[in-house]
Design a protein around this motif. Structure first.
Motif, PDB file in Angstrom:
ATOM      1  N   ALA A 210     -48.959   7.550  17.845  1.00 45.13           N
ATOM      2  CA  ALA A 210     -49.057   8.032  19.225  1.00 45.13           C
ATOM      3  C   ALA A 210     -49.198   9.547  19.301  1.00 45.13           C
ATOM      4  O   ALA A 210     -49.837  10.075  20.216  1.00 45.13           O
ATOM      5  CB  ALA A 210     -47.837   7.578  20.021  1.00 45.13           C
ATOM      6  N   HIS A 211     -48.638  10.265  18.340  1.00 46.16           N
ATOM      7  CA  HIS A 211     -48.661  11.727  18.387  1.00 46.16           C
ATOM      8  C   HIS A 211     -49.941  12.310  17.803  1.00 46.16           C
ATOM      9  O   HIS A 211     -50.174  13.522  17.894  1.00 46.16           O
ATOM     10  CB  HIS A 211     -47.469  12.278  17.603  1.00 46.16           C
ATOM     11  CG  HIS A 211     -47.552  12.027  16.128  1.00 46.16           C
ATOM     12  ND1 HIS A 211     -47.342  10.776  15.578  1.00 46.16           N
ATOM     13  CD2 HIS A 211     -47.853  12.856  15.082  1.00 46.16           C
ATOM     14  CE1 HIS A 211     -47.491  10.829  14.268  1.00 46.16           C
ATOM     15  NE2 HIS A 211     -47.802  12.078  13.939  1.00 46.16           N
ATOM     16  N   LEU A 212     -50.773  11.456  17.198  1.00 49.08           N
ATOM     17  CA  LEU A 212     -51.965  11.948  16.514  1.00 49.08           C
ATOM     18  C   LEU A 212     -53.106  12.218  17.494  1.00 49.08           C
ATOM     19  O   LEU A 212     -53.114  11.703  18.610  1.00 49.08           O
ATOM     20  CB  LEU A 212     -52.427  10.930  15.461  1.00 49.08           C
ATOM     21  CG  LEU A 212     -51.422  10.566  14.363  1.00 49.08           C
ATOM     22  CD1 LEU A 212     -51.982   9.447  13.498  1.00 49.08           C
ATOM     23  CD2 LEU A 212     -51.104  11.794  13.512  1.00 49.08           C
ATOM     24  N   THR A 213     -54.052  13.030  17.062  1.00 47.46           N
ATOM     25  CA  THR A 213     -55.300  13.201  17.796  1.00 47.46           C
ATOM     26  C   THR A 213     -56.384  12.425  17.058  1.00 47.46           C
ATOM     27  O   THR A 213     -56.248  12.159  15.848  1.00 47.46           O
ATOM     28  CB  THR A 213     -55.713  14.684  17.882  1.00 47.46           C
ATOM     29  OG1 THR A 213     -55.797  15.216  16.559  1.00 47.46           O
ATOM     30  CG2 THR A 213     -54.688  15.476  18.683  1.00 47.46           C
ATOM     31  N   PRO A 214     -57.456  12.008  17.732  1.00 46.65           N
ATOM     32  CA  PRO A 214     -58.520  11.265  17.041  1.00 46.65           C
ATOM     33  C   PRO A 214     -59.061  12.053  15.856  1.00 46.65           C
ATOM     34  O   PRO A 214     -59.488  13.198  15.997  1.00 46.65           O
ATOM     35  CB  PRO A 214     -59.578  11.082  18.131  1.00 46.65           C
ATOM     36  CG  PRO A 214     -58.819  11.154  19.416  1.00 46.65           C
ATOM     37  CD  PRO A 214     -57.732  12.152  19.178  1.00 46.65           C
ATOM     38  N   ALA A 215     -59.034  11.442  14.684  1.00 47.94           N
ATOM     39  CA  ALA A 215     -59.501  12.111  13.467  1.00 47.94           C
ATOM     40  C   ALA A 215     -61.023  12.084  13.399  1.00 47.94           C
ATOM     41  O   ALA A 215     -61.657  11.165  13.924  1.00 47.94           O
ATOM     42  CB  ALA A 215     -58.912  11.425  12.238  1.00 47.94           C
ATOM     43  N   PRO A 216     -61.629  13.081  12.747  1.00 48.91           N
ATOM     44  CA  PRO A 216     -63.088  13.096  12.626  1.00 48.91           C
ATOM     45  C   PRO A 216     -63.615  11.841  11.929  1.00 48.91           C
ATOM     46  O   PRO A 216     -63.041  11.373  10.951  1.00 48.91           O
ATOM     47  CB  PRO A 216     -63.358  14.350  11.783  1.00 48.91           C
ATOM     48  CG  PRO A 216     -62.164  15.216  12.006  1.00 48.91           C
ATOM     49  CD  PRO A 216     -61.000  14.284  12.160  1.00 48.91           C
ATOM     50  N   CYS A 217     -64.692  11.309  12.449  1.00 49.26           N
ATOM     51  CA  CYS A 217     -65.313  10.126  11.865  1.00 49.26           C
ATOM     52  C   CYS A 217     -65.899  10.482  10.500  1.00 49.26           C
ATOM     53  O   CYS A 217     -66.635  11.471  10.379  1.00 49.26           O
ATOM     54  CB  CYS A 217     -66.413   9.609  12.787  1.00 49.26           C
ATOM     55  SG  CYS A 217     -67.243   8.108  12.195  1.00 49.26           S
TER      56      CYS A 217
END
Length: 311
Positions: A210-217
């Motif tokens: 929940a605390h993460l941001t979307p990681a680069p594809c």
């Protein structure tokens, strides 16, 4: 119209506002996971059609009436009800959207928008296939790993993996193109946000994400998500009108009918004795529609076996 569930709507609005604080543009959704606000142009065709008063002696001729013009508004009219085109990160506008849809019980997150340019990898379970295993197989075959990122658990047991795309790349939506049970949500699509309540249950963030941001594809995965470039000048088919027509038939295929058209064309080619000569042009045509060479060869080989010819 659905009966308002004030508690569910209040919770959905709170979750939507929280997502907007992270730079994610949102819209209200109904329990069916569809946009909660109907299009203001839904009845345009009916209202735009001319009204004809007739008598028994002068029957109406609706076939001669002009058809109303199509509506292509993406929110320029200033009203709500344009799906992802309504999506916003502005708290005041989000509150207005939910106030206009008091029956909303969830929210959708628009994909492809700045700053995250969100890409959703939807691992479905309803297809009866192990989509998670299919994604792992793709990762092994194409040498990439899924980074640590936001994962949303769906009520049906599926997962939504959130990834961030490059700002200058448009990732299209697709269904089971990568593998059965793997759908992609890209530009023009949306993901059901965590905390949304639907007919089948509640969407929730996987523990620890929940605390993460979307990681680069990963670049290798991104290449799989993009349609292959079309060759500017496809290789000409061999001489003969029939062979040329079969190749053109494959070139005209759209997503969802490419394998079917290729198989049909290959069957006709073998039945007419030009199968071996047409293999290369058919593969080239199939690649221009988006199939891989491996997929095209497998389909043509199936056609050869079906028509009792050796591939």
């Amino acid at each position: 119209m659905a009966t308002p569930d004030r508690q569910a709507t209040t919770l959905a609005l709170a979750h939507a506002l929280s997502a907007a604080e992270r730079g994610l543009a949102v819209i209200p959704l109904s329990r069916t996971k569809l946009p909660a606000l109907r299009s203001p142009h839904r009845d345009h065709a009916t209202s735009a059609a001319p009204t004809t008063t007739t008598t028994p002696a002068t029957p109406a001729t609706p076939a001669s009436a002009p058809a109303p013009p199509p509506v292509t508004c993406h929110g320029e009219c200033g009203r709500f009800g344009h799906g992802v085109y309504d999506a916003s990160t502005e708290p005041a506008r989000i509150r207005e959207l939910f106030a206009a849809a008091p029956w909303a019980t969830g929210y959708g997150i628009a994909c492809g928008l700045s700053p995250h340019h969100l890409i959703g990898v939807d691992l479905d379970t309803k297809s009866g296939t192990d989509s998670s295993a299919a994604l792992r197989e793709l990762a092994l075959r194409h040498l990439f790993t899924i980074p640590e990122t936001v994962v949303v658990l769906t009520p049906s047991g599926g997962r939504h993996v959130w990834l961030a795309g490059p700002p200058d790349v448009v990732v299209p939506n697709s269904a089971s193109r990568l593998a059965p049970g793997i759908d992609i949500r890209g530009a023009g699509g949306y993901l059901v946000g965590p905390g949304s309540r639907t007919e089948h249950g509640v969407y929730a963030t996987a523990p620890g994400t929940a605390h993460l941001t979307p990681a680069p594809c990963p670049p290798a995965l991104l290449r799989l998500l993009l349609p292959p470039p079309r060759a500017p000048h496809p290789a000409p088919p061999p001489a003969g009108d029939h062979g040329k027509g079969l190749v053109q038939f494959v070139l005209a295929a759209h997503e969802g009918q490419r394998n079917t058209r290729l198989f049909w064309a290959a069957c006709r080619a073998y039945e007419n004795g030009i199968g071996p000569a047409l293999v290369a042009p058919l593969i080239e045509a199939a690649r221009n529609t988006g199939l891989s060479e491996r997929e095209a060869r497998a389909t043509i080989a199936s056609a050869a076996r079906m028509t009792r010819h050796r591939p």
